[in-house]
Scaffold this motif. Sequence first.
Motif, PDB file in Angstrom:
ATOM      1  N   ASP A  69      23.677  -8.660  -9.833  1.00  0.00           N
ATOM      2  CA  ASP A  69      22.242  -8.355  -9.757  1.00  0.00           C
ATOM      3  C   ASP A  69      21.924  -7.681  -8.420  1.00  0.00           C
ATOM      4  N   ASN A 121      23.817  -4.020 -11.045  1.00  0.00           N
ATOM      5  CA  ASN A 121      22.851  -3.863 -12.149  1.00  0.00           C
ATOM      6  C   ASN A 121      21.422  -4.146 -11.670  1.00  0.00           C
ATOM      7  N   LYS A 122      20.462  -3.742 -12.464  1.00  0.00           N
ATOM      8  CA  LYS A 122      19.024  -3.949 -12.209  1.00  0.00           C
ATOM      9  C   LYS A 122      18.573  -3.203 -10.944  1.00  0.00           C
ATOM     10  N   ASP A 137      16.665  -0.852 -10.870  1.00  0.00           N
ATOM     11  CA  ASP A 137      15.253  -0.453 -11.040  1.00  0.00           C
ATOM     12  C   ASP A 137      14.291  -1.551 -10.589  1.00  0.00           C
ATOM     13  N   ARG A 138      14.819  -2.719 -10.177  1.00  0.00           N
ATOM     14  CA  ARG A 138      13.941  -3.787  -9.677  1.00  0.00           C
ATOM     15  C   ARG A 138      13.241  -3.342  -8.396  1.00  0.00           C
ATOM     16  N   SER A 141      21.156   0.404 -14.521  1.00  0.00           N
ATOM     17  CA  SER A 141      20.047  -0.386 -15.060  1.00  0.00           C
ATOM     18  C   SER A 141      20.323  -0.529 -16.548  1.00  0.00           C
ATOM     19  N   ARG A 191      18.804  -2.269 -18.660  1.00  0.00           N
ATOM     20  CA  ARG A 191      17.534  -2.247 -19.415  1.00  0.00           C
ATOM     21  C   ARG A 191      17.133  -0.814 -19.770  1.00  0.00           C
TER      22      ARG A 191
END
Length: 609
Positions: A101, A129-130, A132-133, A167, A169
């Motif tokens: 993360d 990953n993530k 785009d947070r 990302s 998602r």
Amino acid sequence: MINDKIRNIAIIAHVDHGKTSLVNELLKQGQVFRENQQIEDRVMDSNALERERGITILSKNCSCQYKDVKINIIDTPGHADFGGEVERVLKMVDGVLLVVDAYEGPMPQTRFVLERALALKLKVIVVINKIDRQDARVSEVIDEVLELFLELDANEEQLNSPFIFASARMGVASDNKDIMGKDMTPLFEKILDYIPAPEGDENGHCQMLVSSAEHNDYVGKLAVGKIARGTLKVGKSVCLCNYYDENIVKAKIVSLFVFEGLKKVAVDSAMPGEIVCVAGLEGVQIGDTICDSEKIEPIEFVKIAEPSVEMTFMVNDSPFAGREGKYVTSRHLRDRLYKEAIKDLSLKVSDGQTAEQFKVCGRGEMHLSILIENMRRDGYEFQVSMPKVLIKEINGVKCEPIDRLYLDVPEDCTGVVMQKMGIRKGELVQMTPHGNRMKMEFTIPSRGLFGFKSELLTDTRGEGVINSVFFEYQPWKGEIKRKEYGSLIAHETGEAIVYGLYNAQERGELFIGAGVPVYAGMVVGRNPKGDDIVVNVCKKKHLTNSRSAGTDDALRLIPPKKMSLEDAIEFLGDDEILEVTPKSFRIRKIILDHNLRLRERGKMLRGEI
């Protein structure tokens, strides 16, 4: 021979770092689904319990296609209690995607699964990953991952593992942390370039390690593994052998399947490097090697970490026994538990003190609670005891399992957490401020964690994050006071009445509402003051001729606390067991009769027991 048309990878990560979502995207963009096909979110979490809890419990195989290469993917669990799943499937792959993360960085289970991958000398692609947070801290997380590699004694090649920034998602990946990708192409390219193609002599004597097993209603037991050498064919006679056992069993391959997308497809033969399912080998166990009878050569199998927690499963003998379950006898219970132990190597099952009891050892409370929940959903009715840690004698010293505990709590809750850790024999290893939160690491006896999760959530107003992983066995740390609360116990058998509940709620927090059937000796609530109290929740109001102001007003009940399975297991005391049925959880005293319980308690206080 190098089979350049195949890549075998496992995806490893901590819980909730987006591992299963990443697999979803690889399948979507890897020609598995039709363009107009409706795709379920987290398609690999097929088990109902996995979808509800948002975690992966069982490792699963699938494959996708990129260019002309087939990529076999294994989605593994991220929780340490299911580490047995992770350890065995890593034998099937040549490389791993380590998903981290972009905000949380490496977590306890990241360390746990990565350590095993590095020990097997597997190639690692790190996927941050993530990204785009809004609170993503990519540069710091890269440094934290490299620090983790160093801590785990990674070799030079592993330290130079490539990084991909994704990302899941949004379905995008990039090999540059400052540029947002357009699709998953950079990740696919990196898998083809960096993960080695499997090797094996296709003309040699066949050899395949069984890394996992499944059951199919039509073809029976399926052995899953990677072909290390030779060619497997339908109808071929083979031998089953084991590295730790001299037994050799002759068998015949009835059916052979490979993974295409999310399905198993029947084939006549398979080459080295392919991950296959073999049917027709009755009695095959995880860790067995399938090989030619002309050259019997078992492959060494990774030793699974030993279980550390024990519970007793027993036939339900409560006053409500047999009302809600489909499978209620000791034979049903025995068959199911022993079948489960064959499938799950981390689980150990043995007969108990009586014919109606079975000792079940697992990797942690969660590991055993998942088993209980699955059995309950399948129609089983039974009872379980309070969990206990497994004690070992090492060099004549009584030793117990110690966990590494990682807490992430609001800064103003640090004091209360330290106090609770002191009571539970926890020792602080390090403490790091993180904005307005505090990251804390402790070593603590595994038994000190029983019941701690719900306490932590109360103390931190629901904001505390807890993770633990087995560390080592250490000398016994002394007594730990487990329960600071007592139980409210039903006085008689009947149905809970509003009037009785209204009087009982003054004594503590109730677990049941009006209209719920209860029996004498059943626990109906919690007494915060520490002692057990008998309450009559079936008590009715005596009717009189006279009326006075206010007596006929509606009695107001505080909503009861709905106990989940984990809550109920955490609540259990030494003299309590949990009745589990497809419809209910009921905590009860082992001795239901109140007078007999008092007599037994008196004997204990006098030291007669």
